[in-house]
Structures are given as C-alpha cells and as structure tokens.
Design a protein around this motif. Structure first.
Motif, short mmCIF file in Angstrom:
data_model
loop_
_atom_site.label_atom_id
_atom_site.label_comp_id
_atom_site.label_asym_id
_atom_site.label_seq_id
_atom_site.Cartn_x
_atom_site.Cartn_y
_atom_site.Cartn_z
N THR A 36 4.18 1.39 -47.42
CA THR A 36 3.29 0.23 -47.47
C THR A 36 4.08 -1.01 -47.83
OG1 THR A 36 1.47 1.64 -48.23
CG2 THR A 36 1.21 -0.75 -48.51
N LEU A 38 3.72 -5.30 -48.58
CA LEU A 38 2.73 -6.29 -49.01
C LEU A 38 3.39 -7.66 -49.12
CD1 LEU A 38 1.32 -4.25 -52.04
CD2 LEU A 38 0.22 -4.47 -49.79
N ALA A 42 0.89 -10.41 -53.53
CA ALA A 42 0.08 -9.25 -53.94
C ALA A 42 0.62 -8.62 -55.23
CB ALA A 42 0.05 -8.20 -52.83
N ASP A 49 -2.70 -2.18 -55.00
CA ASP A 49 -2.54 -1.95 -53.56
C ASP A 49 -1.70 -0.72 -53.26
OD1 ASP A 49 -3.78 -4.50 -52.40
OD2 ASP A 49 -2.38 -5.31 -53.88
#
Length: 519
Positions: A36, A38, A42, A49
């Motif tokens: 992931t 970001l 964030a 997240d």
C-alpha cells in the motif's frame, strides 16, 4: 485537521525513531507491508490506513497494532511508549512529545531526569564494582576446593575395585546358600519359588522405568503386584530383619523413611531435607504388617500399623490417592522401594518371614543381608562420587561463585517476607515455595526451585529466580504469573559480570514495559 503542521522542525514526524526517519520523507509513503502506498499527507492524520499501523507513528489511531511511539527525550533517555498513550492528556515522555498536539500541556523534564539517571548509574556502577570484587575472591577460593575434590574423587575411584571384588564374592556365597534353602524347601513341601531370582526385565521396560525416574524392584511379575485403588506397587521377599524403629523426615510431603533394625545397617529411602518427626518405636515381638497413606506422583503421607494393631502418627500432608497395603500372611514389612527424586512415591515393599526360620533360611538371610550391605556401601560410594563430581563441576563451572558466596537473600514485599537460599530452599513466610532443583539450561543466572507446599487447588508451588548483579543479597521482586507458580528477582554478587561495566546499554532505547534503568 492535520496535527503534524503544529510540530517544530526537530519533530517533523512525531513518533518516528531516527532509524526509520528516511521512510517518512518524500511525497509518497509506503506501508511497512509494502503493498500500500499513500500520499505524505496521510501520515499522522489520525486515520489508520496501513494494516500494520506504520502510517500513524505519532497518533493513537492504530493503537491495536504493534506500533510504539518514539520519545526522543533529548537530555534524558530515549524510549518507546504504547501508541494508546499518545494524546491522552498524560505526559508519558519526559519531553512531552507524546502530547505533541497540545504544545503547552507538558513541561520538559528530561534534563532533570537525566541528572537523576546519571547519579543512579554512578551508584549502580559502584555497587557492581564491589560485587565484581566479591565474585573474584569467591572464584579464587573455589579453585582450592576444586583441587581437594579432584583428590577425593581419585581416592574413591581407586577404592572401587576391592569393593566390586567383595560384591562378586558375596554374590557367589548367596548363590550357594540360595541353592541350599531351595532344596530344603522342596524337601519340606514348601514353596521354593520365593527364593529364586526374578527373571530380568527386558531392556525396553527398564528404560521406561529410568525415564520415569523409578527404581526397578526385583519383583517383575503380575502376581507380585499389589494394587490399592489406583495405587499399585510391587513386593519382594527380603531377608528377615527385626525392625525396632521407623524414622521419618517430612513436611507436606514425605522426604526420608528410615528402617532401624536390631542388628545391621539401617535402610534409608528418599531424598530431600524434610523436618525430623517423632520416631515410631516397636515393642519386642511386634512387627509392621500394614502400610497406609496417600500418593500420586509424589508421596504425600504414610502411616505404619503393627501386628498388635498399634498405629504410628500420620506423617506428611493430606494430598494424593489413598492406599492400604497389607503383608502376605506370616510375613512382615522390613523395608520399602521408592522412586528417585524429592518425595518419590512408594514403588514396592520388602516382606520377610515372621515365623522362626530353619538353619538354611537363616544362612541364606545372613548371606543376603551381607550382600545388601555391600551393595549399599557401593551405592553410597557412588553417591559420594556423584556429589564430589558435582562439587568439582560447581567449583570450576559458570556458577562457581554462587557456591562460594552461599548466602540467602531476603526481602519484604507487601505483607510477605521472602527468603531465597540458592542450593537449599525458598520461602514466603513459613510457606515453602520450593527446594533447589538447579540452574536453568537456557539462562546463565536463573535458578529453579520445585516441590514446594501444595496450594488449596492441589498445585505444588515452584519458583524461578533471576539473579542480578549487586553487592548485597536482596529479594527485590516476586510475581505470581499463574497460580502457585512464582517468579522473583534477587541481587547477588555472583551475578556480577565485569562486562557489565563497559558502558554498553547505557544509551539504549527503553521499551514501553521498562520502568527502571539498568547498566
């Protein structure tokens, strides 16, 4: 609202340790699991997240993850705190960085704490130095003990050959007497099988016994097994001996049982140090015909009953499965077999004829007694050799200083007084937490105590002690992580390692669970 915009440049990414800072610079942030990505905005936006919580190093948003908040604590000691404590209104970091979203909330106490820490470290260093000197002196004294033990071992080893030859001669004499008494029994129409040696056990069975820590008796067949409820033992024919007294050492469990005869050496079975109890004296012509008590894996209690119905006191505690064993008609109990180890359970009884013996039987008994005495002498020498070898190992091994500095540690914690004695026992007031078992295999300064007093639940108390460097012998902490299983820390000069003075570890980062500082 993005809290990070209120942070000073020195704390641009709150909660991030210096070793991780590079990951948090740039326009894109990659979660620790790698799948992931970001935007930088964030990070620390109070929303979790990343599955691993790495995008929220400075908030409590991912408190359920394994992430910790890093406190720089400049001037003090850098440390981690649990993420759940960030932004909770309580100043956990001495620099207040865990409450970074409330800039006026916390006063910086790091310089003050740093000075106090430095004073503690200097005091600790002095204590360790004195402990190290004590340890050096102890090690020197153990070298002399090692030389003495080596000489005694050599002397006993040299004396084994004559004992073995004597044993061999006595075995041959007993063989001849056995043949004579067997022939007589056959001529008189009596059962002669009781004089025959029992068939040797198979190796596999013997190995099982040794694995369980039990001493195999001479009686192997099912017809020689006695069972009382779930408790089963063996019985064997022994030489006739007149028991005049039984001595017992016990506490909540039975340590030693000793049969004292009118002639010959006494028979002592068991291990440990229990307290000496009032002896049971037999009257002339009176013999022991019944044994009662309770045992499971250990011998909890025992009571002796005579041919005249007299009973000894009940020795020991109240645990274990109840048992009652009576002798074969015309015989008496003259000894016991027990499993090895502290408070080992009863595994067999020795029965002897109570009736008047023939001359051949007397000769056989006399030969058997002499043989048993010779075997016990050899066993006693082997025990002494084992102890001397252990002393030698203690004198030259990694725990040599503990033997020389053999002193109990004490401490009062809450409502309890504790006393821990390496190589002996450990107590909480008058309650035994266990007797010394030995050193932990996987830790250099951890001692183990087992077979303490039973709790109401039936669990036998035990204790694990972490010895830490100190010039004094002090029990500092005691915990009970599970019922009747204790863990303690105790200072001891034998735990003082000169490597502890090299300064390593003084600047390490403390974990969230650590409440005090160590060298």
């Amino acid at each position: 609202m993005l809290w990070w915009i209120f942070i000073s440049p020195a704390l641009a990414i709150p909660g991030v340790a210096p070793a991780e800072e590079a990951r948090y610079h740039g326009q894109i942030f990659a979660c620790q699991e790698g799948s992931t990505q970001l935007p930088a905005s964030a990070v620390n936006d109070d929303f979790c997240d990343c599955e691993d919580g790495s995008d929220e190093p400075g908030t409590a948003a991912c408190a359920n993850s394994d992430r910790w908040f890093y406190c720089p604590n400049e001037g003090g000691t850098a440390r981690y705190v649990y993420a759940s404590r960030v932004g909770d209104g309580i100043c956990d970091c001495c620099d207040g960085s865990d409450e970074w979203q409330y800039p006026q909330k916390c006063r910086n106490l790091c310089a003050e704490q740093g000075r106090a820490r430095k004073a503690r470290l200097e005091q600790r260093r002095s204590e360790m130095q004195r402990g190290i000197e004590m340890r050096k002196e102890a090690m020197a004294s153990m070298q002399a003990e090692a030389k003495e033990a080596e000489a005694q071992v050599a002397q006993l080893e040299a004396g084994k050959a004559p004992l073995l030859q004597k044993l061999k001669d006595l075995e041959e004499i007993q063989r001849l007497k056995r043949a004579a008494v067997t022939k007589e029994a056959q001529e008189l129409g009596r059962d002669a099988s009781q004089y025959q040696e029992k068939e040797e056990k198979k190796v596999s069975e013997y190995a099982k016994w040794m694995e369980k820590g039990e001493a195999p008796s001479n009686s192997a067949t099912k017809q020689d097994e006695l069972c009382s409820g779930t408790v089963c033992i063996s019985r064997k024919l022994a030489a006739r001996r007149e028991v005049k007294q039984v001595k017992v050492r016990s506490g909540a469990l039975i340590d030693f049982i000793e049969f004292v005869y009118t002639a010959g050496e006494p028979l002592s079975v068991g291990e440990g140090k229990g307290e000496e109890q009032e002896a049971f004296d037999l009257e002339p012509g009176e013999v022991i015909t019944e044994l009662q008590g309770g045992q499971g894996g250990l011998l909890d209690r025992v009571q002796f009953i005579t041919s005249r119905g007299r009973k000894s006191q009940i020795y020991g505690g109240s645990g274990g499965e109840n048992f009652t064993f009576k002798v074969t008609e015309g015989k008496m109990i003259v000894g016991l077999d027990r499993a090895v180890g502290l408070a080992g359970k009863i595994t067999g009884i020795h029965e002897a004829f109570f009736r008047e013996l023939t001359e051949a039987e007397k000769a056989f008994d006399e030969a058997t007694i002499r043989l048993e005495d010779a075997r016990r002498s050899l066993e006693a020498q082997d025990v002494q050799l084992t102890k001397l070898r252990q002393s030698l190992e203690d004198a030259i091994g990694s725990h040599a200083a503990y033997k020389a500095l053999k002193k109990c540690g004490e401490g009062t914690l809450g409502e309890y007084n504790y006393k821990i004695c390496p190589f002996e026992d450990a107590k909480q007031g008058h309650v035994s937490l266990g007797r010394w078992k030995g050193w932990a295999i996987d830790a250099p300064h951890v001692g183990l105590f087992e077979n303490g007093e039973r709790c109401f639940s039936g669990i036998v108390r035990s204790l694990k002690v972490q010895f830490e460097c100190g010039e004094n012998y002090v029990v500092e902490t005691v915990k009970e992580p599970s019922q009747c299983v204790y863990e303690a820390t105790m200072t001891h000069p034998a735990a003082c390692d000169p490597k502890g003075l090299d300064g390593s570890g003084e600047d390490r980062i403390l974990g969230p669970h650590e409440a005090h500082l160590e060298l």
